[in-house]
Design a protein around this motif. Structure first.
Motif, PDB file in Angstrom:
ATOM      1  N   UNK A   1     -16.168  -1.743   1.850  1.00  0.00           N
ATOM      2  CA  UNK A   1     -16.421  -3.145   1.519  1.00  0.00           C
ATOM      3  C   UNK A   1     -15.910  -3.537   0.135  1.00  0.00           C
ATOM      4  N   UNK A   2     -16.124  -2.690  -0.860  1.00  0.00           N
ATOM      5  CA  UNK A   2     -15.752  -3.054  -2.229  1.00  0.00           C
ATOM      6  C   UNK A   2     -14.290  -2.749  -2.551  1.00  0.00           C
ATOM      7  N   UNK A   3     -13.746  -1.659  -1.974  1.00  0.00           N
ATOM      8  CA  UNK A   3     -12.351  -1.297  -2.249  1.00  0.00           C
ATOM      9  C   UNK A   3     -11.391  -1.850  -1.202  1.00  0.00           C
ATOM     10  N   UNK A   4     -11.944  -2.503  -0.177  1.00  0.00           N
ATOM     11  CA  UNK A   4     -11.142  -2.985   0.953  1.00  0.00           C
ATOM     12  C   UNK A   4     -10.302  -1.847   1.537  1.00  0.00           C
ATOM     13  N   UNK A   5     -10.936  -0.696   1.650  1.00  0.00           N
ATOM     14  CA  UNK A   5     -10.288   0.511   2.147  1.00  0.00           C
ATOM     15  C   UNK A   5     -10.081   0.382   3.663  1.00  0.00           C
ATOM     16  N   UNK A   6      -8.866   0.650   4.177  1.00  0.00           N
ATOM     17  CA  UNK A   6      -8.594   0.470   5.614  1.00  0.00           C
ATOM     18  C   UNK A   6      -9.005   1.657   6.482  1.00  0.00           C
ATOM     19  N   UNK A   7      -9.635   2.664   5.886  1.00  0.00           N
ATOM     20  CA  UNK A   7      -9.894   3.931   6.582  1.00  0.00           C
ATOM     21  C   UNK A   7     -10.620   3.747   7.921  1.00  0.00           C
ATOM     22  N   UNK A   8     -11.729   3.042   7.920  1.00  0.00           N
ATOM     23  CA  UNK A   8     -12.514   2.908   9.151  1.00  0.00           C
ATOM     24  C   UNK A   8     -11.727   2.190  10.241  1.00  0.00           C
ATOM     25  N   UNK A   9     -11.032   1.144   9.857  1.00  0.00           N
ATOM     26  CA  UNK A   9     -10.211   0.416  10.824  1.00  0.00           C
ATOM     27  C   UNK A   9      -9.125   1.316  11.412  1.00  0.00           C
ATOM     28  N   UNK A  10      -8.513   2.138  10.570  1.00  0.00           N
ATOM     29  CA  UNK A  10      -7.443   3.009  11.054  1.00  0.00           C
ATOM     30  C   UNK A  10      -7.982   4.145  11.921  1.00  0.00           C
ATOM     31  N   UNK A  11      -9.179   4.643  11.624  1.00  0.00           N
ATOM     32  CA  UNK A  11      -9.806   5.651  12.489  1.00  0.00           C
ATOM     33  C   UNK A  11      -9.982   5.075  13.894  1.00  0.00           C
ATOM     34  N   UNK A  12     -10.488   3.855  13.958  1.00  0.00           N
ATOM     35  CA  UNK A  12     -10.717   3.217  15.255  1.00  0.00           C
ATOM     36  C   UNK A  12      -9.402   2.993  16.003  1.00  0.00           C
TER      37      UNK A  12
END
Length: 364
Positions: free
Chosen positions: A210-221
């Motif tokens: 949420x704070x870093x706008x990290x794409x990790x979770x979206x890319x895992x999915x």
């Protein structure tokens, strides 16, 4: 006519690293928790907290690595990947003399040692290849930042480009799908009902997303969805979960442990798929294979089948070759990475739209 001189191209493979013996466990943990990408406190507070956490976690970590002969197998498996990738690249005969180097983030070989080796070899160009298909500031971001620091300190200044991420790369997806199908069919052969696929990835604190706008979770999915699409099994029961939570912070979910418990209530067979890891290490060989299996056995889950990581699967190595080729094209067309605040040295822009929008088969 003399043969054309080949450019020396260094491929830098990044991974987490792991202790190479019992004495390395505590300093490995300290290096991990002293990374500002992991704990964002300023020093000396981060240093003191890392000392405290590594001391407290050492006994548990020693027990974990005792299951693995006292050390992590990660370096040897990464070296196998490096050897396979180097051979595949040099078989292309495209004007490059390729050599693959390994730089681990939290244990040897560190970036400083590897950067010196690259400079001594006389590399003309560098391609930076995190062995994390999905980008996170806590993994790829931290490794590449540390690599660039190491290069600056020794004056290693040659053109380089970063392969930011490849969550739906065709080789990665195809290799994973092939191994998942094998595990799925083994579970199905037990005649205990249709299995549920649980794509398990290493979790991160929710604030990272949420704070870093990290794409990790979206890319895992997206990785999991691409594998499911490749398998093309009608009515497949599957979901994504996250493992390895530590500390009191809120982490992304659902947790793998909770989903195993839900499978126990539902009475369904389970096939566990490590979707963020491309090599075997403590979180697959101990957490998934031993700790979570014990939970599954206690809950009388009818089947618990764990799919292996892709490691040096030929399709995955072929996918990495494609990643290198696409990154080289970007280097040739757009120039080297920039360290400006706007780009942070990445091929992708800050919002990572290109990393999540392209179709399977693309580096991004």
């Amino acid at each position: 006519m003399p043969d054309q001189v080949q450019k020396k191209r260094a491929i830098i493979l990044f991974n987490l690293g792991g202790p190479d013996g019992p004495d390395a466990v505590k300093p490995f943990l300290f290096n991990l928790f002293n990374d500002p990408a992991i704990i964002s406190l300023p020093n000396p507070f981060r240093f003191l907290l890392a000392k405290l956490i590594s001391s407290r976690r050492e006994p548990v970590a020693q027990e974990i690595y005792a299951h693995l002969g006292g050390k992590s197998p990660l370096l040897e498996l990464t070296q196998d990947q490096a050897n396979a990738l180097q051979t595949s690249l040099n078989d292309l005969d495209d004007g490059f003399d390729n050599r693959c180097f390994i730089a681990m983030r939290y244990w040897k070989p560190f970036a400083d040692e590897t950067a010196r080796a690259v400079k001594a070899w006389g590399a003309d160009e560098m391609i930076l290849l995190p062995l994390y298909p999905q980008f996170s500031t806590t993994t790829s971001g931290s490794s590449v930042k540390d690599w660039k620091r190491a290069c600056r300190e020794i004056g290693l200044n040659v053109p380089m480009k970063t392969a930011c991420c490849y969550p739906t790369n065709a080789g990665f997806v195809s290799a994973t799908a092939e191994m998942v199908r094998e595990g799925y069919e083994k579970a199905l052969a037990e005649n205990k009902g249709a299995p549920r696929l649980l794509f398990s990835a290493h979790g991160v604190p929710k604030a990272v997303i949420t704070k870093r706008q990290d794409p990790y979770q979206s890319q895992i999915e997206k990785s999991a969805q691409a594998v499911v699409n490749e398998m093309a099994i009608p009515g497949l029961d599957w979901l994504v979960s996250y493992q390895s939570r530590v500390g009191p912070m809120e982490w992304i979910g659902p947790s793998t442990e909770d989903e195993i418990k839900r499978a126990g209530k539902d009475g369904v067979p389970l096939v566990i798929v490590p979707i963020a890891f491309v090599t075997e290490h403590s979180e697959t060989l101990v957490e998934l294979d031993i700790e979570y299996r014990e939970i599954a056995d206690h809950l009388n889950i009818p089947v618990y089948q764990r799919v292996r990581t892709v490691c040096s699967h030929p399709k995955f190595i072929g996918g990495l070759v494609n990643v290198i080729n696409e990154t080289q094209t970007a280097l040739d067309q757009n120039g080297a990475d920039s360290d400006s605040a706007q780009t942070r040295g990445w091929w992708c822009p800050d919002d990572h739209v290109c990393a999540t929008a392209k179709q399977p088969g693309s580096t991004h």
